[in-house]
Design a protein around this motif. Structure first.
Motif, PDB file in Angstrom:
ATOM      1  N   CYS A 156       0.833  -1.210   0.000  1.00  0.00           N
ATOM      2  CA  CYS A 156       0.000   0.000   0.000  1.00  0.00           C
ATOM      3  C   CYS A 156       0.866   1.258   0.000  1.00  0.00           C
ATOM      4  N   SER A 157       1.844   1.273   0.876  1.00  0.00           N
ATOM      5  CA  SER A 157       2.727   2.438   0.982  1.00  0.00           C
ATOM      6  C   SER A 157       3.440   2.702  -0.338  1.00  0.00           C
ATOM      7  N   SER A 158       3.931   1.629  -0.953  1.00  0.00           N
ATOM      8  CA  SER A 158       4.652   1.764  -2.216  1.00  0.00           C
ATOM      9  C   SER A 158       3.755   2.327  -3.309  1.00  0.00           C
ATOM     10  N   MET A 159       2.525   1.811  -3.411  1.00  0.00           N
ATOM     11  CA  MET A 159       1.616   2.263  -4.456  1.00  0.00           C
ATOM     12  C   MET A 159       1.171   3.700  -4.219  1.00  0.00           C
ATOM     13  N   LEU A 160       0.893   4.056  -2.976  1.00  0.00           N
ATOM     14  CA  LEU A 160       0.474   5.423  -2.676  1.00  0.00           C
ATOM     15  C   LEU A 160       1.612   6.410  -2.949  1.00  0.00           C
ATOM     16  N   SER A 161       2.823   6.020  -2.632  1.00  0.00           N
ATOM     17  CA  SER A 161       3.980   6.870  -2.935  1.00  0.00           C
ATOM     18  C   SER A 161       4.118   7.052  -4.437  1.00  0.00           C
ATOM     19  N   HIS A 162       3.888   5.953  -5.180  1.00  0.00           N
ATOM     20  CA  HIS A 162       3.964   6.018  -6.643  1.00  0.00           C
ATOM     21  C   HIS A 162       2.898   6.950  -7.207  1.00  0.00           C
ATOM     22  N   LEU A 163       1.770   7.049  -6.511  1.00  0.00           N
ATOM     23  CA  LEU A 163       0.670   7.905  -6.963  1.00  0.00           C
ATOM     24  C   LEU A 163       0.805   9.340  -6.481  1.00  0.00           C
ATOM     25  N   GLY A 164       1.885   9.616  -5.755  1.00  0.00           N
ATOM     26  CA  GLY A 164       2.141  10.998  -5.355  1.00  0.00           C
ATOM     27  C   GLY A 164       1.903  11.330  -3.901  1.00  0.00           C
ATOM     28  N   GLU A 165       1.464  10.357  -3.112  1.00  0.00           N
ATOM     29  CA  GLU A 165       1.242  10.587  -1.692  1.00  0.00           C
ATOM     30  C   GLU A 165       2.560  10.483  -0.917  1.00  0.00           C
ATOM     31  N   THR A 166       2.656  11.245   0.152  1.00  0.00           N
ATOM     32  CA  THR A 166       3.818  11.172   1.030  1.00  0.00           C
ATOM     33  C   THR A 166       3.449  10.337   2.253  1.00  0.00           C
ATOM     34  N   ILE A 167       4.046   9.178   2.374  1.00  0.00           N
ATOM     35  CA  ILE A 167       3.773   8.290   3.504  1.00  0.00           C
ATOM     36  C   ILE A 167       4.864   8.498   4.546  1.00  0.00           C
ATOM     37  N   PRO A 168       4.508   9.020   5.716  1.00  0.00           N
ATOM     38  CA  PRO A 168       5.528   9.327   6.725  1.00  0.00           C
ATOM     39  C   PRO A 168       6.109   8.070   7.359  1.00  0.00           C
ATOM     40  N   GLU A 169       7.321   8.184   7.857  1.00  0.00           N
ATOM     41  CA  GLU A 169       7.925   7.098   8.618  1.00  0.00           C
ATOM     42  C   GLU A 169       7.202   6.978   9.957  1.00  0.00           C
ATOM     43  N   SER A 227      -6.224  10.279 -10.376  1.00  0.00           N
ATOM     44  CA  SER A 227      -5.171   9.899  -9.451  1.00  0.00           C
ATOM     45  C   SER A 227      -5.678   9.884  -8.010  1.00  0.00           C
ATOM     46  N   VAL A 228      -6.448  10.911  -7.652  1.00  0.00           N
ATOM     47  CA  VAL A 228      -7.023  10.972  -6.301  1.00  0.00           C
ATOM     48  C   VAL A 228      -8.003   9.825  -6.087  1.00  0.00           C
ATOM     49  N   ARG A 229      -8.782   9.513  -7.118  1.00  0.00           N
ATOM     50  CA  ARG A 229      -9.736   8.408  -7.017  1.00  0.00           C
ATOM     51  C   ARG A 229      -9.011   7.089  -6.701  1.00  0.00           C
ATOM     52  N   GLN A 230      -7.875   6.872  -7.369  1.00  0.00           N
ATOM     53  CA  GLN A 230      -7.103   5.650  -7.128  1.00  0.00           C
ATOM     54  C   GLN A 230      -6.463   5.670  -5.742  1.00  0.00           C
ATOM     55  N   ILE A 231      -5.989   6.843  -5.321  1.00  0.00           N
ATOM     56  CA  ILE A 231      -5.382   6.968  -3.991  1.00  0.00           C
ATOM     57  C   ILE A 231      -6.394   6.599  -2.905  1.00  0.00           C
ATOM     58  N   LEU A 232      -7.610   7.068  -3.052  1.00  0.00           N
ATOM     59  CA  LEU A 232      -8.644   6.797  -2.043  1.00  0.00           C
ATOM     60  C   LEU A 232      -9.039   5.326  -2.004  1.00  0.00           C
ATOM     61  N   LYS A 233      -8.763   4.600  -3.072  1.00  0.00           N
ATOM     62  CA  LYS A 233      -9.052   3.157  -3.067  1.00  0.00           C
ATOM     63  C   LYS A 233      -8.043   2.389  -2.221  1.00  0.00           C
ATOM     64  N   PHE A 234      -6.824   2.919  -2.113  1.00  0.00           N
ATOM     65  CA  PHE A 234      -5.773   2.227  -1.367  1.00  0.00           C
ATOM     66  C   PHE A 234      -5.767   2.564   0.123  1.00  0.00           C
ATOM     67  N   TYR A 235      -6.297   3.735   0.487  1.00  0.00           N
ATOM     68  CA  TYR A 235      -6.208   4.138   1.889  1.00  0.00           C
ATOM     69  C   TYR A 235      -6.963   3.227   2.857  1.00  0.00           C
ATOM     70  N   PRO A 236      -8.168   2.729   2.549  1.00  0.00           N
ATOM     71  CA  PRO A 236      -8.838   1.822   3.497  1.00  0.00           C
ATOM     72  C   PRO A 236      -7.999   0.595   3.836  1.00  0.00           C
ATOM     73  N   ALA A 237      -7.332   0.026   2.836  1.00  0.00           N
ATOM     74  CA  ALA A 237      -6.480  -1.138   3.090  1.00  0.00           C
ATOM     75  C   ALA A 237      -5.266  -0.746   3.927  1.00  0.00           C
ATOM     76  N   LEU A 238      -4.716   0.444   3.672  1.00  0.00           N
ATOM     77  CA  LEU A 238      -3.576   0.920   4.452  1.00  0.00           C
ATOM     78  C   LEU A 238      -3.974   1.124   5.909  1.00  0.00           C
ATOM     79  N   ILE A 239      -5.173   1.644   6.114  1.00  0.00           N
ATOM     80  CA  ILE A 239      -5.674   1.857   7.485  1.00  0.00           C
ATOM     81  C   ILE A 239      -5.846   0.526   8.203  1.00  0.00           C
ATOM     82  N   THR A 240      -6.416  -0.453   7.493  1.00  0.00           N
ATOM     83  CA  THR A 240      -6.608  -1.782   8.092  1.00  0.00           C
ATOM     84  C   THR A 240      -5.271  -2.412   8.452  1.00  0.00           C
ATOM     85  N   ALA A 241      -4.309  -2.339   7.531  1.00  0.00           N
ATOM     86  CA  ALA A 241      -2.987  -2.905   7.796  1.00  0.00           C
ATOM     87  C   ALA A 241      -2.309  -2.201   8.965  1.00  0.00           C
TER      88      ALA A 241
END
Length: 315
Positions: free
Chosen positions: A225-238, A275-289
């Motif tokens: 999830c982190s990798s894909m969101l970063s690829h889509l332009g999101e900044t995933i903090p450490e 791009s935002v639409r795709q980003i929002l599809k990945f966030y629920p899974a990232l939250i669950t993980a």
């Protein structure tokens, strides 16, 4: 056939089944001019390999003879065979090799016609697979889609890219729903290898993350999830940077945005940015993980806030 029967059109169904072991043994006995009891050991192996399919039987027997595994012994004046070697044979490779050789001998027009027929058969199986998925018959769907993929030529990812992509993804989805996670991951990896662009691969990455979560592989799910969101332009903090102080600032800011933006106008707004639409599809899974991966809830709270902010900003 069903439509014809509904319309009261007279039809005759002919059911074609494979040869029984006894019938196959009789056929081989006649062909080799040997008593049935002598051929039975060979017939059992051929039956096991071909399931009695007459076409496969013929091709397999010709393959054995051409490579010396079935041969005529002049001294004993009878046909002989090497049972151990034949038992180890892979009929799929042998038959496909023979079919390929015969295909190469056909005219270009005939080869093109056969390829068109194969694609038509693929689409029929794909339609049947889609209908089975809609009916929650996922193992049946997997079987249809497997047949659909097998009908395509060896270079189908080059010659039939869109069809290959759709069938492979549907097949991976059916495998996942049937708890065939290994098969699903193999299919998805093929899509990652053969896909032309990230956009074509995004649904497959989302499915892969779902498979990881289903198996409790939360680290793999989080990392993907982190990798894909970063690829889509999101900044995933450490993780170490998301402290209670950071969350304590982000959450109130998000609630303030809700109070300012949420309403009838926002509810009627559609997200136009793909791009935002795709980003929002990945966030629920990232939250669950994140919920299962981290001992403290700070990362999960941060990602929830970020997803809500994106949704408020874009609709």
């Amino acid at each position: 056939m069903e439509r014809l029967e509904i319309s009261n059109v007279p039809t005759t169904k002919v059911c074609l089944t494979g040869l029984s072991l006894e019938d196959l043994n009789t056929m081989i006995s006649d062909a080799l001019c040997l008593f049935p009891r002598i051929c039975m050991s060979l017939s059992k192996i051929v039956f096991q390999k071909t399931k009695g399919n007459p076409f496969f039987v013929l091709e397999f027997m010709q393959s054995l003879q051409s490579r010396g595994l079935l041969f005529y012994d002049c001294r004993q004046k009878r046909w002989m065979w090497n049972e151990e070697s034949i038992h180890a044979e892979d009929i799929t490779d042998n038959v496909l090799h023979l079919l390929s050789s015969k295909m190469n001998g056909l005219s270009d027009d005939m080869q093109m016609l056969l390829k068109a027929m194969a694609c038509f058969g693929t689409k029929l199986n794909m339609a049947a697979g889609k209908k089975a998925i809609e009916s929650c018959r996922h193992k049946t769907a997997y079987s249809y889609l497997y047949n659909a993929l097998s009908l395509l030529p060896d270079d189908h990812w080059d010659s039939n890219y869109d069809l290959s992509l759709r069938v492979s993804f549907m097949m991976a989805s059916a495998a996942n729903s049937s708890s065939m996670y290994g098969e699903a991951e193999i299919l998805l990896q093929r899509i990652f290898d053969k896909g032309h662009c990230t956009t074509d691969k995004l649904p497959s990455y989302h499915l892969l993350i779902t498979i990881f979560l289903s198996q409790g592989k939360v680290v793999d799910a989080y990392n993907t999830c982190s990798s894909m969101l970063s690829h889509l332009g999101e900044t995933i903090p450490e993780p170490e940077t998301v402290t209670p102080k950071v969350v304590g600032k982000v959450v109130p800011e998000t609630l303030q945005m809700v109070r300012e933006i949420y309403g009838a106008e926002w509810l009627g707004k559609k997200i136009e940015n793909e791009s935002v639409r795709q980003i929002l599809k990945f966030y629920p899974a990232l939250i669950t993980a994140s919920f299962f991966y981290f001992e403290q809830p700070y990362m999960m709270a941060y990602f929830v806030a970020r997803m809500v902010q994106l949704s408020l900003q874009h609709g």
